[in-house]
Scaffold this motif. Structure first.
Motif, PDB file in Angstrom:
ATOM      1  N   ASP A   1       0.822  -1.215   0.000  1.00 59.26           N
ATOM      2  CA  ASP A   1       0.000   0.000   0.000  1.00 59.26           C
ATOM      3  C   ASP A   1       0.852   1.260   0.000  1.00 59.26           C
ATOM      4  N   ASP A   2       2.174   1.094   0.000  1.00 60.20           N
ATOM      5  CA  ASP A   2       3.078   2.230  -0.113  1.00 60.20           C
ATOM      6  C   ASP A   2       3.165   2.688  -1.571  1.00 60.20           C
ATOM      7  N   SER A   3       3.849   3.786  -1.812  1.00 60.69           N
ATOM      8  CA  SER A   3       4.082   4.248  -3.177  1.00 60.69           C
ATOM      9  C   SER A   3       5.024   3.276  -3.883  1.00 60.69           C
ATOM     10  N   LEU A   4       5.094   3.389  -5.200  1.00 58.44           N
ATOM     11  CA  LEU A   4       6.004   2.550  -5.961  1.00 58.44           C
ATOM     12  C   LEU A   4       7.439   2.747  -5.478  1.00 58.44           C
ATOM     13  N   GLU A   5       7.833   4.006  -5.273  1.00 56.89           N
ATOM     14  CA  GLU A   5       9.197   4.303  -4.860  1.00 56.89           C
ATOM     15  C   GLU A   5       9.518   3.682  -3.502  1.00 56.89           C
ATOM     16  N   LYS A   6       8.595   3.804  -2.545  1.00 53.77           N
ATOM     17  CA  LYS A   6       8.839   3.249  -1.214  1.00 53.77           C
ATOM     18  C   LYS A   6       8.822   1.723  -1.235  1.00 53.77           C
ATOM     19  N   THR A   7       7.996   1.159  -2.094  1.00 53.26           N
ATOM     20  CA  THR A   7       7.948  -0.305  -2.211  1.00 53.26           C
ATOM     21  C   THR A   7       9.259  -0.834  -2.762  1.00 53.26           C
ATOM     22  N   VAL A   8       9.790  -0.182  -3.790  1.00 48.59           N
ATOM     23  CA  VAL A   8      11.075  -0.582  -4.357  1.00 48.59           C
ATOM     24  C   VAL A   8      12.180  -0.435  -3.313  1.00 48.59           C
ATOM     25  N   GLU A   9      12.128   0.667  -2.575  1.00 47.12           N
ATOM     26  CA  GLU A   9      13.130   0.899  -1.529  1.00 47.12           C
ATOM     27  C   GLU A   9      13.076  -0.211  -0.475  1.00 47.12           C
ATOM     28  N   LYS A  10      11.861  -0.595  -0.079  1.00 52.83           N
ATOM     29  CA  LYS A  10      11.706  -1.675   0.904  1.00 52.83           C
ATOM     30  C   LYS A  10      12.231  -2.990   0.336  1.00 52.83           C
ATOM     31  N   PHE A  11      11.870  -3.291  -0.903  1.00 52.91           N
ATOM     32  CA  PHE A  11      12.310  -4.528  -1.545  1.00 52.91           C
ATOM     33  C   PHE A  11      13.837  -4.615  -1.544  1.00 52.91           C
ATOM     34  N   GLU A  12      14.496  -3.550  -1.968  1.00 53.97           N
ATOM     35  CA  GLU A  12      15.960  -3.566  -2.015  1.00 53.97           C
ATOM     36  C   GLU A  12      16.571  -3.667  -0.622  1.00 53.97           C
ATOM     37  N   SER A  13      15.942  -3.001   0.350  1.00 56.09           N
ATOM     38  CA  SER A  13      16.498  -3.014   1.709  1.00 56.09           C
ATOM     39  C   SER A  13      16.433  -4.394   2.348  1.00 56.09           C
ATOM     40  N   LEU A  14      15.490  -5.218   1.900  1.00 58.00           N
ATOM     41  CA  LEU A  14      15.343  -6.559   2.465  1.00 58.00           C
ATOM     42  C   LEU A  14      16.398  -7.534   1.969  1.00 58.00           C
ATOM     43  N   LEU A  15      16.972  -7.235   0.821  1.00 55.23           N
ATOM     44  CA  LEU A  15      17.844  -8.207   0.166  1.00 55.23           C
ATOM     45  C   LEU A  15      19.075  -8.559   0.997  1.00 55.23           C
ATOM     46  N   ASP A  16      19.576  -7.608   1.776  1.00 55.04           N
ATOM     47  CA  ASP A  16      20.770  -7.876   2.575  1.00 55.04           C
ATOM     48  C   ASP A  16      20.511  -8.980   3.601  1.00 55.04           C
ATOM     49  N   ASP A  17      19.259  -9.026   4.105  1.00 56.97           N
ATOM     50  CA  ASP A  17      18.911 -10.057   5.082  1.00 56.97           C
ATOM     51  C   ASP A  17      18.885 -11.450   4.455  1.00 56.97           C
ATOM     52  N   TYR A  18      18.724 -11.502   3.145  1.00 54.99           N
ATOM     53  CA  TYR A  18      18.621 -12.780   2.444  1.00 54.99           C
ATOM     54  C   TYR A  18      19.856 -13.065   1.583  1.00 54.99           C
ATOM     55  N   LYS A  19      20.880 -12.265   1.753  1.00 58.22           N
ATOM     56  CA  LYS A  19      22.028 -12.347   0.847  1.00 58.22           C
ATOM     57  C   LYS A  19      22.637 -13.741   0.798  1.00 58.22           C
ATOM     58  N   ASP A  20      22.846 -14.349   1.947  1.00 53.43           N
ATOM     59  CA  ASP A  20      23.468 -15.678   1.967  1.00 53.43           C
ATOM     60  C   ASP A  20      22.631 -16.691   1.192  1.00 53.43           C
ATOM     61  N   GLN A  21      21.306 -16.650   1.376  1.00 57.26           N
ATOM     62  CA  GLN A  21      20.428 -17.574   0.659  1.00 57.26           C
ATOM     63  C   GLN A  21      20.471 -17.316  -0.843  1.00 57.26           C
ATOM     64  N   LEU A  22      20.480 -16.042  -1.218  1.00 49.53           N
ATOM     65  CA  LEU A  22      20.465 -15.694  -2.634  1.00 49.53           C
ATOM     66  C   LEU A  22      21.756 -16.103  -3.334  1.00 49.53           C
ATOM     67  N   LEU A  23      22.865 -16.039  -2.616  1.00 47.56           N
ATOM     68  CA  LEU A  23      24.153 -16.354  -3.221  1.00 47.56           C
ATOM     69  C   LEU A  23      24.434 -17.847  -3.291  1.00 47.56           C
ATOM     70  N   GLN A  24      23.604 -18.647  -2.642  1.00 47.10           N
ATOM     71  CA  GLN A  24      23.816 -20.094  -2.645  1.00 47.10           C
ATOM     72  C   GLN A  24      23.393 -20.742  -3.952  1.00 47.10           C
ATOM     73  N   ASN A  25      22.663 -20.031  -4.760  1.00 49.34           N
ATOM     74  CA  ASN A  25      22.120 -20.602  -6.000  1.00 49.34           C
ATOM     75  C   ASN A  25      22.951 -20.204  -7.209  1.00 49.34           C
ATOM     76  N   GLY A  26      23.414 -21.198  -7.955  1.00 47.88           N
ATOM     77  CA  GLY A  26      24.018 -20.911  -9.250  1.00 47.88           C
ATOM     78  C   GLY A  26      25.374 -20.243  -9.181  1.00 47.88           C
ATOM     79  N   LYS A  27      25.836 -19.799 -10.338  1.00 47.53           N
ATOM     80  CA  LYS A  27      27.145 -19.161 -10.435  1.00 47.53           C
ATOM     81  C   LYS A  27      26.984 -17.648 -10.537  1.00 47.53           C
ATOM     82  N   PRO A  28      28.032 -16.879 -10.253  1.00 51.59           N
ATOM     83  CA  PRO A  28      27.948 -15.420 -10.305  1.00 51.59           C
ATOM     84  C   PRO A  28      27.518 -14.915 -11.684  1.00 51.59           C
ATOM     85  N   ILE A  29      26.926 -13.720 -11.675  1.00 48.81           N
ATOM     86  CA  ILE A  29      26.477 -13.099 -12.921  1.00 48.81           C
ATOM     87  C   ILE A  29      27.666 -12.554 -13.690  1.00 48.81           C
ATOM     88  N   ASN A  30      27.718 -12.891 -14.959  1.00 48.42           N
ATOM     89  CA  ASN A  30      28.742 -12.342 -15.842  1.00 48.42           C
ATOM     90  C   ASN A  30      28.081 -11.271 -16.679  1.00 48.42           C
TER      91      ASN A  30
END
Length: 345
Positions: free
Chosen positions: A313-342
């Motif tokens: 229910d936030d604005s698009l900008e605040k929603t994107v900001e929230k989405f990006e801010s959450l990623l650090d909490d999931y970084k280890d899980q996200l990096l466990q999949n696949g190989k690095p981006i080239n």
């Protein structure tokens, strides 16, 4: 289905049936609904399909589409009356009544026997009969299995087969996703035996684009794709103004998230869209990262392990900001999949 014998007995006499499915129905939701509706009509039942909202034009070819009642297009009173008078309500391709918007409370309060057929996680306990399996690729797969279990496949015809095939084809990503099991291929072969025209269905769904949609996809890929290599994440953020600029219709953003997920090395992909009434989100993932848990925890959503939705229910900008801010909490899980981006490959 538990209590299959009781279910068959229930359907052995004519019922006033309402079939409903989730907000903004996709091919599995609509295909399951119209396929089941045609089957039940052959058994002598009176059947009405009610959708909470409209759905993409590339699904309008399905047999029975012309009789679908769209609740929020001035049909609220008619829908309420049909639900009140129904003796059976089938709830397809959603696990919680809030997924059908205002229809949810009407269904909850109805005196009709309720039947849930679904494959999403964590279903709400509201149904009298339930065929639920989170391992199923599509609700259309479960509809076929139910008809087979009832030993009534003789009632299947090419129109029903096309509807069910459409649901399975799309929910497996044209048989590319990990949910494409041996059972999926067996059922698909059976549906072809009953007349499913796989080439026709594929063309109608994937190759019937408006010029506006093609230009929108090009714009989104060129201007709106954000890639965060450090989190193996990619997303699109689309404003209401941009949707208006490209005359966006229901279904025009369908599949956009898969372009982000298709980038080598990506674990999490998202499309974040300002729909004016709320910001709607679509998530996809690969491997063990659960977007179902992610969406439930942070964006009032849910779905499957690797495919889920949410809202803000936030604005698009605040929603994107929230989405990006959450990623650090999931970084280890996200990096466990696949190989690095080239980025230069």
């Amino acid at each position: 289905m538990q209590n299959l014998a009781s279910f068959k007995e229930f359907l052995s006499v004519p019922q006033k049936v309402v079939i409903t499915t989730h907000h903004k129905p996709d091919a599995d939701a609509l295909g399951s609904s119209l396929g089941l509706a045609a089957f039940l009509k052959k058994k002598g039942h009176s059947v009405t399909v009610i959708t909470p909202t409209d759905y993409p034009r590339f699904l309008h070819w399905m047999k029975g589409n012309d009789e679908v009642i769209v609740f929020n297009e001035g049909n609220e009173q008619q829908s309420a009356s049909l639900i009140e008078e129904a003796t059976a309500i089938f709830c397809l391709d959603f696990s919680n009544l809030h997924r059908i918007n205002e229809l949810g409370e009407l269904v909850r309060n109805a005196s009709a026997t309720k039947v849930l057929i679904d494959h999403h996680e964590e279903p709400e306990d509201f149904a009298d009969f339930s065929k639920w399996d989170k391992k199923a690729a599509a609700t259309a797969e479960l509809i076929y299995m139910l008809i087979r279990d009832m030993e009534e496949t003789d009632l299947l015809d090419p129109d029903i087969a096309d509807c069910l095939y459409a649901g399975i084809m799309t929910d497996t990503g044209s048989f590319k996703h990990p949910n494409t099991t041996r059972n999926v291929h067996i059922i698909t072969a059976d549906l072809m035996e009953y007349g499913a025209d796989v080439s026709k269905v594929s063309k109608l769904i994937y190759d019937t684009n408006s010029l506006d949609r093609v230009r929108f996809i090009g714009y989104a890929l060129n201007e709106k794709l954000t890639v965060l290599p450090e989190y193996r994440t990619a997303y699109f953020a689309i404003s209401a103004e941009e949707l208006k600029r490209f005359n966006s219709k229901t279904g025009d953003t369908e599949g956009l998230v898969n372009y982000a997920l298709g980038i080598e090395g990506i674990t999490l992909a998202a499309v974040i869209i300002d729909r004016t009434e709320a910001v709607k989100m679509s998530f996809r993932s690969v491997g063990d990262f659960s977007v179902n848990k992610f969406a439930r925890a942070h964006f009032e959503g849910g779905g499957h392990k690797n495919a889920a939705g949410g809202k803000s229910d936030d604005s698009l900008e605040k929603t994107v900001e929230k989405f990006e801010s959450l990623l650090d909490d999931y970084k280890d899980q996200l990096l466990q999949n696949g190989k690095p981006i080239n980025e230069h490959a």
